[in-house]
Scaffold this active site. Sequence first.
Site, mmCIF file in Angstrom:
data_model
loop_
_atom_site.group_PDB
_atom_site.id
_atom_site.type_symbol
_atom_site.label_atom_id
_atom_site.label_comp_id
_atom_site.label_asym_id
_atom_site.label_seq_id
_atom_site.Cartn_x
_atom_site.Cartn_y
_atom_site.Cartn_z
ATOM 1 N N TYR A 1 -1.899 -1.518 10.908
ATOM 2 C CA TYR A 1 -2.203 -2.007 9.561
ATOM 3 C C TYR A 1 -1.086 -1.610 8.589
ATOM 4 C CZ TYR A 1 -3.674 -1.410 4.779
ATOM 5 O OH TYR A 1 -3.668 -1.403 3.410
ATOM 6 N N SER B 1 0.836 -1.202 0.000
ATOM 7 C CA SER B 1 0.000 0.000 0.000
ATOM 8 C C SER B 1 0.865 1.243 0.000
ATOM 9 C CB SER B 1 -0.873 -0.019 1.261
ATOM 10 O OG SER B 1 -1.444 1.251 1.479
ATOM 11 N N LYS C 1 2.127 -3.801 6.291
ATOM 12 C CA LYS C 1 2.511 -3.729 4.872
ATOM 13 C C LYS C 1 4.014 -3.456 4.750
ATOM 14 C CE LYS C 1 -1.488 -4.710 3.304
ATOM 15 N NZ LYS C 1 -1.711 -6.065 2.760
#
Length: 337
Positions: free
Chosen positions: A149, A124, A153
């Site tokens: 979160y 992302s 990544k």
Amino acid sequence: MKILVTGGAGFIGSHTVVELDKAGFEPVIIDNLYNSNRDVLEGIKQISGKDFPFYEIDCNDSEKIRELFAKERFDGVIHFAAYKAVGESVEKPLNYYENNLISLMVLLRAMAEFNVPNFVFSSSCTVYGQPDAIPVTESTPRKPANSPYGNTKAIGEDIIRDFIYAKPGVKAISLRYFNPIGAHESSLIGELPNGVPSNLVPFITQTAAGLRKSLTVFGSDYDTSDGTCIRDFIHVVDLAKAHVKALELLNSESPDYYDVFNVGTGEGYTVLELINTFEQVNGLKLNYTIGPRREGDIEKIYAQSDKVNNVMKWRAEKTMAEALRDAWNWQLKITAE
Ligand code: UD1
């Protein structure tokens, strides 16, 4: 080539299954249906006219994953399956680290063991944080993640890089997605958010459909043309096609190849510009108010997409207006059901 698509019943995964099939790949779907449902498989079937193999498997279940790899002889893996709610990740960090990172390691181990050569990872643009300059290129420095979160990544990318460096016989690409929106133009598949959507476009379409009273625009005092945040909104079908291109590139590369690519349109729009386009293209008025900033939001980010354009021969073809028309048609369809 037989391709395992983890999270293949999800938003980006389902659209990618359709594009893989169109390009001549054989997708095999696994999904634990945590944030998706079986109806998606029916939508995929209606679009492609094929019933792809589906297994309800959790990627953290190493036993089941090994059994699957032993049974199906995969040529590649596209790993979508992950938790992705920024706010929830702040409240339940261990769930995020456990789910997003163990699954990644389970898959990489299985790939090495069963000689599966090609891996594509869903990363992302969140890994850039608030960049010092925009647009961001792949060499723009990553910044410390502002949520667990986002950190999964960044750590996921590092795990893959270190794994490939150890020469396991696997090649890999991390795709740094910008903001995927829209739905398949058939309205047979699209985004199915669980509960109250935290992402902008599902919240807009649910508001327009009368399921929510009003949208709050989070902040109008940012340093942008109209004060609202800037994002690079990419049609989910374009994003899906980038995965096909990534597999093709991996196929032509030599062993131990690893690289990262931005996948965006290369253009930034403000939240208000997106809302205006949504109203125009669909001929309706959206109920919205301006509210305070949302904690943790990035002011402005969009991709410099030269690398993916030149190396993968991929570029976004659909406009934001098309994406917003498709998103609205999809909302109308699911509201009617
Ligand atoms: C976030 C994550 C991204 C992640 C994505 C997946 C960050 C910086 N970005 O993207 O990594 O992949 O979620 O879910 O963590 N907005 C409103 N009102 C709303 C909802 C959103 O004004 O009700 C605004 C936001 O303030 C933001 C823009 O719309 O400016 C886009 O928001 P959203 O769709 O949530 O995506 P990101 O925050 O960009």
